[in-house]
Design a protein around this motif. Structure first.
Motif, PDB file in Angstrom:
ATOM      1  N   ASN A   4       4.080   1.110   1.949  1.00 55.08           N
ATOM      2  CA  ASN A   4       3.977   0.172   3.057  1.00 55.08           C
ATOM      3  C   ASN A   4       3.798  -1.248   2.521  1.00 55.08           C
ATOM      4  O   ASN A   4       2.747  -1.595   2.013  1.00 55.08           O
TER       5      ASN A   4
ATOM      6  N   PHE B 176       0.876  -1.183   0.000  1.00 54.35           N
ATOM      7  CA  PHE B 176       0.000   0.000   0.000  1.00 54.35           C
ATOM      8  C   PHE B 176       0.901   1.217   0.000  1.00 54.35           C
ATOM      9  O   PHE B 176       1.580   1.477   1.002  1.00 54.35           O
TER      10      PHE B 176
ATOM     11  N   GLY C 295      -2.225  -5.627  12.426  1.00 55.86           N
ATOM     12  CA  GLY C 295      -1.409  -5.010  11.395  1.00 55.86           C
ATOM     13  C   GLY C 295      -0.420  -5.937  10.740  1.00 55.86           C
ATOM     14  O   GLY C 295       0.384  -5.513   9.903  1.00 55.86           O
ATOM     15  N   SER C 296      -0.472  -7.219  11.075  1.00 57.49           N
ATOM     16  CA  SER C 296       0.509  -8.138  10.524  1.00 57.49           C
ATOM     17  C   SER C 296       0.156  -8.557   9.095  1.00 57.49           C
ATOM     18  O   SER C 296       0.946  -9.227   8.443  1.00 57.49           O
ATOM     19  N   GLY C 297      -1.025  -8.189   8.628  1.00 56.46           N
ATOM     20  CA  GLY C 297      -1.362  -8.484   7.237  1.00 56.46           C
ATOM     21  C   GLY C 297      -2.357  -9.625   7.071  1.00 56.46           C
ATOM     22  O   GLY C 297      -2.591 -10.083   5.944  1.00 56.46           O
TER      23      GLY C 297
ATOM     24  N   VAL D 147       2.878  -4.773   2.828  1.00 55.06           N
ATOM     25  CA  VAL D 147       2.011  -5.411   3.805  1.00 55.06           C
ATOM     26  C   VAL D 147       2.115  -6.931   3.722  1.00 55.06           C
ATOM     27  O   VAL D 147       1.951  -7.637   4.711  1.00 55.06           O
TER      28      VAL D 147
HETATM   29  N1  LIG Z   1      -6.650  -0.082   2.196  1.00 52.01           N
HETATM   30  C1  LIG Z   1      -5.473   0.113   2.820  1.00 52.01           C
HETATM   31  N2  LIG Z   1      -4.705   1.180   2.495  1.00 52.01           N
HETATM   32  C2  LIG Z   1      -3.518   1.391   3.101  1.00 52.01           C
HETATM   33  N3  LIG Z   1      -2.986   0.589   4.041  1.00 52.01           N
HETATM   34  C3  LIG Z   1      -3.704  -0.502   4.410  1.00 52.01           C
HETATM   35  C4  LIG Z   1      -4.985  -0.780   3.824  1.00 52.01           C
HETATM   36  N4  LIG Z   1      -5.451  -1.920   4.389  1.00 52.01           N
HETATM   37  C5  LIG Z   1      -4.509  -2.321   5.282  1.00 52.01           C
HETATM   38  N5  LIG Z   1      -3.459  -1.476   5.297  1.00 52.01           N
HETATM   39  C6  LIG Z   1      -2.257  -1.600   6.114  1.00 52.01           C
HETATM   40  O1  LIG Z   1      -1.740  -2.872   5.925  1.00 52.01           O
HETATM   41  C7  LIG Z   1      -1.237  -3.404   7.136  1.00 52.01           C
HETATM   42  C8  LIG Z   1      -1.854  -4.744   7.412  1.00 52.01           C
HETATM   43  O2  LIG Z   1      -3.233  -4.593   7.612  1.00 52.01           O
HETATM   44  P1  LIG Z   1      -4.217  -5.782   7.877  1.00 52.01           P
HETATM   45  O3  LIG Z   1      -5.576  -5.205   7.992  1.00 52.01           O
HETATM   46  O4  LIG Z   1      -4.014  -6.818   6.838  1.00 52.01           O
HETATM   47  O5  LIG Z   1      -3.718  -6.324   9.276  1.00 52.01           O
HETATM   48  P2  LIG Z   1      -4.398  -7.396  10.208  1.00 52.01           P
HETATM   49  O6  LIG Z   1      -3.354  -8.384  10.499  1.00 52.01           O
HETATM   50  O7  LIG Z   1      -5.664  -7.866   9.601  1.00 52.01           O
HETATM   51  O8  LIG Z   1      -4.699  -6.557  11.511  1.00 52.01           O
HETATM   52  P3  LIG Z   1      -5.957  -6.627  12.498  1.00 52.01           P
HETATM   53  O9  LIG Z   1      -5.731  -7.766  13.412  1.00 52.01           O
HETATM   54  O10 LIG Z   1      -5.901  -5.304  13.201  1.00 52.01           O
HETATM   55  O11 LIG Z   1      -7.192  -6.775  11.639  1.00 52.01           O
HETATM   56  C9  LIG Z   1      -1.515  -2.394   8.214  1.00 52.01           C
HETATM   57  O12 LIG Z   1      -0.324  -1.671   8.430  1.00 52.01           O
HETATM   58  C10 LIG Z   1      -2.558  -1.499   7.592  1.00 52.01           C
HETATM   59  O13 LIG Z   1      -2.380  -0.203   8.048  1.00 52.01           O
END
Ligand SMILES: Nc1ncnc2c1ncn2[C@@H]1O[C@H](COP(=O)(O)OP(=O)(O)OP(=O)(O)O)[C@@H](O)[C@H]1O
Ligand SMILES: Nc1ncnc2c1ncn2[C@@H]1O[C@H](COP(=O)(O)OP(=O)(O)OP(=O)(O)O)[C@@H](O)[C@H]1O
Ligand SMILES: [Mg+2]
Ligand SMILES: [Mg+2]
Lengths: 275, 256, 218, 216, 275
Positions: A26, A23, A49-51, A28
């Motif tokens: 970043n 992103f 935030g681990s993806g 991800v």
């Molecule tokens: N649409 C987006 N635009 C920009 N950055 C994003 C977007 N979606 C997710 N991110 C970033 O990608 C990274 C991973 O996000 P993700 O939602 O996959 O984490 P997660 O492991 O599901 O976390 P959680 O347990 O909080 O749901 C984070 O740093 C988030 O800020």
């Protein structure tokens, strides 16, 4: 090489090969490799935030992936390759590739202007073009499966969170998917309502549904998963059967993650007192 | 007494509809024209030192506003009619107001005023010219059996001229003095018919009918008549309107 | 076909008219804000009489065309012995009109502040007035900026109606120019440009404020 | 002090004016609704020039007074050989004006539908068009009822300026009565009362509709 | 009688005598009697809708009570009695009676237009009229207590839920209360963030703060509470030390409540697997 993969892929439900996603600046997802076998139950855990969500969303192309390939039931998802270059598929083509995949969201995402049954049969009627009678038959069965046949005519805002999530599961089930993805299906629920949703999922698992579940419910993961995947910083850090993973974490990051979790849930837990 | 009050306050409030060339209109941000110049001459002589506050109002509200005491006097060209004279006192006439028809240059379908039968025509809401037009139309209907197809009412005459130019209406009922500058500046578009359609009428300024206003009216009349005698009025008419009128000192009973 | 030469010569006058438009609008908006806040307080008060009063006020001034309010304010009070100059009638009319709307804007703003914020303050000993002043007002200001911006644009636009009661603002001056140039289309197009510039300036400023006051998500 | 007998004979004229006002508002509102919805839907196409065009239309029309737009349409149109009657110009002007506002309202309505609901539909195989038709539109229409009725009220009020292009509606009729009778107070008070009752009625009706929609 | 109570009340932190509360036709509290002693830690548990929040809110008169009396540090709360009839106190009088009581809400209720420090010192400045320097000194100490000194200048929306709740606790602490009430202080938090808030509360408990905590965190209740109160249907059904209550519930309703809880949290829990 691509031919080999394609043949191999035919047996797996979902295959990820070096999947990367960025992103802006970043990154991800960092070259994720993962095979989900048919009828396998996989739970994905990891810090915020681990993806995890991004991984799941890429698996159905709700999010485009920048690198690598994803095969759903053997077919490349989201892109077509011609003359060695790859081109994004149309929405219709993508929908066709993932037609056997259902998804359940953290926020349920029920459509508020339709009843529970309306939500469940909408796709049958509108996408599959069934008659009302056909669709309602399937829809009522799906609601039966999640134990909500009696709520068919209720609008979502009259249902509890747990009931809403079960309707959402029924909505996915009605399309007769072979693979179901769940993104933290119980995180938005009141603690009392978590149980009823997990119960429905347990039942699906016991019927051999291929499932990928992002979850914080360690107990559920321990009980149901064939394999638990621990993600951190956009990569799969460790994976394996829950018994091994929870009792003998190899990586320090997983060990720490489990410690934090335990210190909160285990200290003075009722089972210790009543035990 | 109103005049005393004005002198005491050092200020007179007058109402004008400054969209009535050449009598009153705005140029370079100032209200100018035949009326304002004449007013200035009268006031300078008989109300020296009194500040003039001039309001620019739409015509429809100007006489009611006078009744409502929004201002002391209406210094704008108001056609003197019976209905108005019943409610307001008018000064001695300042110009002739007799209504005629403005048509498009070269419109051969209208040769005499009676030719407007069957055609859409217009004038300003609340204006005496509109009243004349309606009476003329009634006469047409009675005599020829056929009146105009429509009488459109405009908030201002400018809009009526614009609609005539656009072709939505075929004629505008208006006083000759008013259209003179228009016809002069756009002869290729507008043409004023020689033949008039109403009785001989005159423009005057108006004040309230109460005794309170009598001395103010007397002062204005004195000033206007002096200008007339001195020939200044004719000069001003030539300057602003382009020609002069023969004017009575007192019109007696209004013709309509 | 279009010939702007005559109109361009009149640009300075139109600019002066625009200036009048701007200051009258600004004054009305400010007075309207004060009155609107008072009315909003009345609408939210526990006193049923005050609530009814405010409700009628809002219904009336949101239900009446500004043009009609201006006509009434200009022509009617003198019949009851109250003098109104064109300017006071104009200011009063615009103020009442925008106050009717602003009351509702502030009320909607109040409702967006979670009641828990006030409860937290009550628990710490804040008085009602202190809660209004320190907890509600700052938050309301932030959430109402978009609506207030729209309202400001509306006021600028509707100030054109003041031409009806002898206030020589932009539109009245444009009409005067039409009277002398006989160029309605060109004049009104330029007049429209003036209004558009003013509206755009107002809404840009509103967006700027909004951006300044809304912290960017992390 | 207030005496309506002076204008009693004008009652039918006032009635006619009121009818014209209501009729022209109703027609403009329906046209504006259709046009506004069309514009809001077109604006969702991923075609940049079209979006800019729509943006400029909305900004221009919302940024200038209706009075002025009517002037330009009615008195400026003939310069281009466009010669609408006052009624046509009124309906056209008010429809375009209303549509600009409604398009914005509809856009906000579309944006208020949570993206997750669209994703859920995509996962079930809905095409873009079907998502708009079955998921977004029904919810959007419900969301926009309150702002749309507000717009309706505001259109009724703004219609007072139609008097400047000779549409014989309520305000022009009243102005005429004032200039013919030299009576000011009663006609203008009556005028205010007429508008207030019409707008209050619309506001009341719309609250009923909202309540029913919420209950459904 | 009333005199006797008044004397007795002087020793207790909060005393409830036959407190009843009705919303419309819904009786939410049914003659609740309860004494909270000074320095006592009381946890309130019970199913959703049982009246826990309403009880807590009545204790500070955020909700009026219809029947009975509540004494805060010996003084009747919310009402004055003259000539045998009781009259509602003014807001100012009520605020005075409960001035030593602080409250922490489920939704934090931080004011978004002030920084963390701004939230903490607002009441000191506005209500107590302190100078900025005095207030900031106390405010920074309070933030220190909850471990957030370094976030003093952050706005709430830049803080995690756990941090926001800790700021809310600091805000209450800054007023130097002798009694703190918590209404499900961790229910709105992501599971990872619950621990940090409980830690702060544990610390307050160990310092002898009088605390009443409505909570679903049984582990915390078991560890910290002197007494656990189980509510159901607007009444206190059972109360006692956590060890006794959790291991030997007397009433069937409590037993069932605990069972439901255990079946969700204990089955396949990590501690069992790793144990
Ligand atoms: N649409 C987006 N635009 C920009 N950055 C994003 C977007 N979606 C997710 N991110 C970033 O990608 C990274 C991973 O996000 P993700 O939602 O996959 O984490 P997660 O492991 O599901 O976390 P959680 O347990 O909080 O749901 C984070 O740093 C988030 O800020
Ligand atoms: N302001 C109110 N108006 C009407 N009814 C209310 C109000 N607040 C609470 N109730 C009702 O009172 C009952 C008890 O509510 P309360 O919030 O005290 O329960 P609770 O035990 O805190 O539940 P939870 O665990 O869900 O927070 C419920 O039936 C609720 O619907
Ligand atoms: Mg996630
Ligand atoms: Mg509660």
């Amino acid at each position: 090489m691509s031919v080999l993969r394609d043949i191999g892929a035919r047996d797996a439900a979902i295959q990820l090969r070096g999947v990367g996603k960025t992103f802006g600046s970043n990154t991800v997802l960092k070259g994720v490799d993962l095979d989900i076998e048919r009828s396998e139950r996989v739970c994905v855990i990891g810090p915020s935030g681990s993806g995890k969500s991004t991984l799941l969303r890429c698996m159905v192309f709700l999010e485009t992936y920048d690198e690598g390939e994803i095969y759903v039931e053997g077919r490349l998802l989201g892109y077509s390759i011609s003359d060695g270059t790859r081109k994004k598929d149309s929405e219709v083509q993508t929908a066709n590739v993932r037609r056997n995949v259902g998804m359940v969201f953290q926020q349920f995402n029920l459509w508020p202007h339709m009843t529970a049954l309306g939500n469940v049969i909408a796709a049958l009627r509108i996408v599959k073009g069934m008659t009302r009678a056909e669709a309602e038959k399937i829809g009522r069965e799906a609601l039966e499966t999640v134990g909500l046949a009696h709520k068919a005519d209720a609008y979502p805002d009259r249902l509890s969170g747990g009931q809403q999530q079960r309707v959402a599961i029924a909505r996915a089930l009605a399309m007769n998917p072979s693979i179901l993805l769940f993104d933290e299906p119980t995180s938005a629920l009141d603690p009392e309502l978590v149980g009823e949703v997990l119960e429905v999922m347990r039942q699906l698992a016991s019927q051999g549904m291929t499932m990928v579940v992002v979850t914080h419910e360690m107990g559920f993961a321990a009980e149901v998963a064939d394999r638990v995947i621990f993600m951190d910083g956009g990569s799969i850090v460790e994976a394996g059967p829950p018994q091994r993973l929870f009792s003998k974490p190899e990586s320090p990051r997983l060990a720490q993650f489990l410690d934090t979790w335990k210190s909160r849930n285990a200290s003075g837990s009722v089972s210790e007192i009543t035990g | 007494d109103l005049l005393d009050d004005i002198k005491k306050k050092g200020e007179i409030v007058v109402a004008t509809e400054a969209r009535f060339q050449p009598f009153e209109y705005v140029e370079d941000g100032k209200i100018v024209g035949y009326g304002p110049e004449m007013m200035k001459l009268v006031f300078d002589k008989y109300l020296p030192g009194v500040k003039v506050k001039q309001l620019d109002l739409p015509f429809q509200g100007i006489l009611p506003g006078l009744s409502a005491k929004k201002y002391d006097v209406v210094i704008t060209a108001v056609t003197i009619t019976k209905a108005r004279a019943e409610k307001y006192t008018f000064t001695t006439p300042i110009a002739e107001a007799t209504t005629g028809l403005l048509k498009k240059t070269g419109d051969d379908s209208i040769k005499t005023p009676a030719d407007i039968a069957g055609k859409p025509v217009g004038s300003q809401t609340g204006a005496a010219q509109l009243q004349v037009l309606k009476e003329f139309n009634a006469k047409l209907e009675k005599e020829g059996g056929k009146g105009v197809s429509e009488i459109k009412e405009y908030v201002g005459f400018d809009e009526a001229y614009a609609d005539l130019a656009a072709g939505r209406i075929k004629a505008v009922a208006q006083s000759g003095a008013n259209v003179a500058p228009l016809v002069k500046s756009k002869p290729e578009t507008f043409e004023y018919m020689k033949e008039t359609i109403g009785p001989k009428t005159y423009f005057g300024w108006a004040a309230r009918k109460e005794d309170d206003s009598a001395s103010l009216i007397a002062l204005l009349n004195k000033g206007i008549l002096e200008l007339k005698k001195a020939g200044t009025m004719s000069e001003l008419q030539t300057k602003w309107i382009g020609f002069t009128y023969d004017m009575p000192d007192d019109i007696g009973e209004p013709t309509m | 076909m279009l010939d702007f030469t005559a109109v361009i010569a009149q640009l300075p006058r139109m600019a002066a008219g625009a200036q009048t438009t701007i200051w009258i609008s600004a004054a009305a908006l400010l007075c309207g804000a004060a009155l609107g806040l008072v009315m909003c307080a009345a609408r939210l008060s526990r006193n049923i009489f005050l609530r009814a009063l405010a409700a009628v006020f809002v219904s009336m001034f949101r239900g009446l065309p500004l043009l009609v309010v201006l006509l009434i304010l200009f022509y009617v009070p003198p019949n009851f012995g109250v003098e109104t100059t064109p300017l006071t009638a104009a200011l009063l009319g615009l103020t009442l009109n925008t106050a009717g709307y602003q009351t509702e804007i502030y009320r909607a703003g109040f409702l967006t502040v979670p009641p828990g914020h006030a409860e937290a303050a009550r628990m710490l000993g804040f008085s009602r007035l202190q809660i209004a002043r320190h907890i509600f007002l700052p938050q309301i200001f932030r959430v109402t900026i978009p609506a207030l911006t729209n309202e400001a644009v509306d006021v600028v636009k509707s100030s054109g109606l003041l031409s009806i009661i002898a206030v020589t603002e932009l539109l009245r001056i444009s009409q005067q120019i039409v009277s002398s140039t006989y160029r309605p289309l060109e004049t009104y197009l330029v007049c429209g440009l003036f209004y558009f510039l003013m509206s755009t300036a107002v809404s840009s400023f509103g967006r700027f404020l909004e951006r300044r006051l809304t912290p960017k998500p992390a | 002090m207030i005496d309506f007998t002076a204008i009693a004979e004008y009652a039918p004229a006032i009635g006619r004016g009121l009818l014209v006002t209501i009729e022209i508002c109703a027609v403009s509102l329906v046209l504006g609704l259709l046009l506004g919805l069309g514009v809001a839907l077109l604006a969702r196409l991923p075609w940049l020039p079209l979006r800019w065009l729509i943006r400029s239309y909305i900004e221009l029309w919302r940024g200038t007074p209706l009075l002025l737009q009517l002037f330009i349409l009615y008195y400026g149109g003939p310069t281009f050989g466009f010669l609408p009657t006052s009624y046509q110009a009124g309906v056209l002007g008010m429809s375009l004006y209303t549509a600009a506002y409604l398009a914005e309202i509809f856009r906000a309505g579309f944006e208020a539908v949570p993206p997750g609901q669209v994703e859920a539909a995509r996962m079930l195989g809905f095409t873009k068009l079907k998502i708009v038709r079955h998921i977004e539109l029904p919810q959007m229409l419900r969301l926009v009822v309150p702002p749309t009725t507000n717009q309706m009220i505001s259109i009724i009020k703004e219609s007072a300026v139609l008097s400047v292009i000779t549409v014989p509606e309520l305000t022009l009729t009243t102005t005429r009565i004032v200039s013919e009778t030299f009576v000011v107070v009663e006609p203008y008070l009556l005028l205010g009362l007429a508008y207030w009752s019409v707008t209050a009625m619309v506001a009341f009706g719309s609250r009923q509709i909202e309540r029913r929609l919420v209950r459904a």
